[in-house]
Design an enzyme around this catalytic site. Sequence first.
Site, PDB file in Angstrom:
ATOM      1  N   LYS A  51       1.243  -0.977   0.241  1.00  0.00           N
ATOM      2  CA  LYS A  51      -0.073   0.172  -0.145  1.00  0.00           C
ATOM      3  C   LYS A  51       0.676   1.368   0.135  1.00  0.00           C
ATOM      4  O   LYS A  51       2.094   1.325   0.307  1.00  0.00           O
ATOM      5  CB  LYS A  51      -0.818  -0.084   1.070  1.00  0.00           C
ATOM      6  N   TYR A 101     -12.437  -2.910  -3.429  1.00  0.00           N
ATOM      7  CA  TYR A 101     -13.539  -2.820  -1.999  1.00  0.00           C
ATOM      8  C   TYR A 101     -14.580  -2.668  -2.195  1.00  0.00           C
ATOM      9  O   TYR A 101     -14.546  -1.763  -1.450  1.00  0.00           O
ATOM     10  CB  TYR A 101     -12.109  -1.310  -1.051  1.00  0.00           C
ATOM     11  N   ASN A 129      -2.254  -0.022   6.915  1.00  0.00           N
ATOM     12  CA  ASN A 129      -1.645  -0.760   7.351  1.00  0.00           C
ATOM     13  C   ASN A 129      -0.720  -1.853   6.575  1.00  0.00           C
ATOM     14  O   ASN A 129      -0.829  -2.647   6.315  1.00  0.00           O
ATOM     15  CB  ASN A 129      -2.325  -2.172   7.771  1.00  0.00           C
ATOM     16  N   HIS A 138      -2.291  -5.472   1.287  1.00  0.00           N
ATOM     17  CA  HIS A 138      -3.270  -5.909   0.943  1.00  0.00           C
ATOM     18  C   HIS A 138      -3.172  -7.096   0.655  1.00  0.00           C
ATOM     19  O   HIS A 138      -2.087  -7.632   0.281  1.00  0.00           O
ATOM     20  CB  HIS A 138      -4.120  -5.338   0.358  1.00  0.00           C
ATOM     21  N   GLU A 170      -9.708 -10.179  -7.252  1.00  0.00           N
ATOM     22  CA  GLU A 170      -8.604  -9.504  -7.720  1.00  0.00           C
ATOM     23  C   GLU A 170      -7.916  -8.920  -8.805  1.00  0.00           C
ATOM     24  O   GLU A 170      -7.370  -8.189  -8.963  1.00  0.00           O
ATOM     25  CB  GLU A 170      -8.547  -8.963  -6.236  1.00  0.00           C
TER      26      GLU A 170
HETATM   27  O1  CDP Z   1      -6.935  -6.233   4.988  1.00  0.00           O
HETATM   28  P1  CDP Z   1      -7.581  -7.413   5.608  1.00  0.00           P
HETATM   29  O2  CDP Z   1      -8.861  -7.643   4.755  1.00  0.00           O
HETATM   30  O3  CDP Z   1      -7.194  -7.337   6.766  1.00  0.00           O
HETATM   31  O4  CDP Z   1      -9.216  -5.904   6.226  1.00  0.00           O
HETATM   32  P2  CDP Z   1     -10.302  -5.140   6.258  1.00  0.00           P
HETATM   33  O5  CDP Z   1     -11.528  -5.693   6.696  1.00  0.00           O
HETATM   34  O6  CDP Z   1     -10.955  -5.889   4.251  1.00  0.00           O
HETATM   35  O7  CDP Z   1     -10.370  -3.828   5.423  1.00  0.00           O
HETATM   36  C1  CDP Z   1      -9.616  -3.801   4.150  1.00  0.00           C
HETATM   37  C2  CDP Z   1      -9.209  -2.022   4.344  1.00  0.00           C
HETATM   38  O8  CDP Z   1      -9.620  -1.090   5.281  1.00  0.00           O
HETATM   39  C3  CDP Z   1      -8.269  -2.267   5.649  1.00  0.00           C
HETATM   40  O9  CDP Z   1      -6.734  -3.054   5.764  1.00  0.00           O
HETATM   41  C4  CDP Z   1      -7.746  -1.126   6.022  1.00  0.00           C
HETATM   42  O10 CDP Z   1      -6.259   0.179   5.454  1.00  0.00           O
HETATM   43  C5  CDP Z   1      -9.451  -0.464   5.841  1.00  0.00           C
HETATM   44  N1  CDP Z   1      -9.743  -0.525   7.144  1.00  0.00           N
HETATM   45  C6  CDP Z   1      -9.824   1.003   8.003  1.00  0.00           C
HETATM   46  O11 CDP Z   1      -8.932   2.179   7.710  1.00  0.00           O
HETATM   47  N2  CDP Z   1     -10.331   0.850   8.813  1.00  0.00           N
HETATM   48  C7  CDP Z   1     -11.706  -0.200   9.650  1.00  0.00           C
HETATM   49  N3  CDP Z   1     -12.162  -0.049  10.613  1.00  0.00           N
HETATM   50  C8  CDP Z   1     -11.080  -1.356   8.714  1.00  0.00           C
HETATM   51  C9  CDP Z   1     -10.567  -1.224   7.266  1.00  0.00           C
HETATM   52 MG    MG Z   2      -9.821  -7.596   3.396  1.00  0.00          MG
END
Ligand code: CDP
Ligand code: MG
Length: 138
Positions: free
Chosen positions: A9, A49, A112, A115, A126
């Site tokens: 990212k 997303y 973070n 992805h 994707e």
């Molecule tokens: O990336 P991952 O699959 O671990 O998490 P996700 O729950 O699918 O969320 C996608 C991305 O959205 C996260 O990696 C974060 O960058 C962002 N996110 C965020 O900014 N704040 C949250 N409360 C949840 C997700």
């Molecule tokens: Mg995810």
Amino acid sequence: MEKTLVLIKPDAVAKHYTGDIIKKYEEAGFRILAMKLLRMSQVLAKKHYAEHVGRPYYDDLEGFITSGPLVAMVLAGDDVVAAVRKLNGKTDPKEAEEGTIRKRFAASKSRNAVHASDSQANAEREIHIFFNEIEILD
Ligand code: CDP
Ligand code: MG
């Protein structure tokens, strides 16, 4: 062989962590089938997303993911979808295990570093948002 989509990212690219993160995937034994540097548009962000559009954090997520260059990669290996999720670590680096990429390189739950696709079906979907068939050296 099973495939997954990884994004390094914009936060991690800006901090010059790209090489160190790629090294983690290579050391874990995954093969790189495709790779490019690009900047995501808002349209691409909404496609990638899709399940997050409308959630409270979505506008921040879209602003962040479109904020600068990122690296998109297709990785292949045995059980690669689950294995890469494990190597990346939990979404929030505060909860990520020692030795994971997010523990080492992520600044926060939203910034973070990486992805990875969460299922084989999402990986297929994707991968084809970022790459066409001739770009995947399978
Ligand atoms: O990336 P991952 O699959 O671990 O998490 P996700 O729950 O699918 O969320 C996608 C991305 O959205 C996260 O990696 C974060 O960058 C962002 N996110 C965020 O900014 N704040 C949250 N409360 C949840 C997700
Ligand atoms: Mg995810």
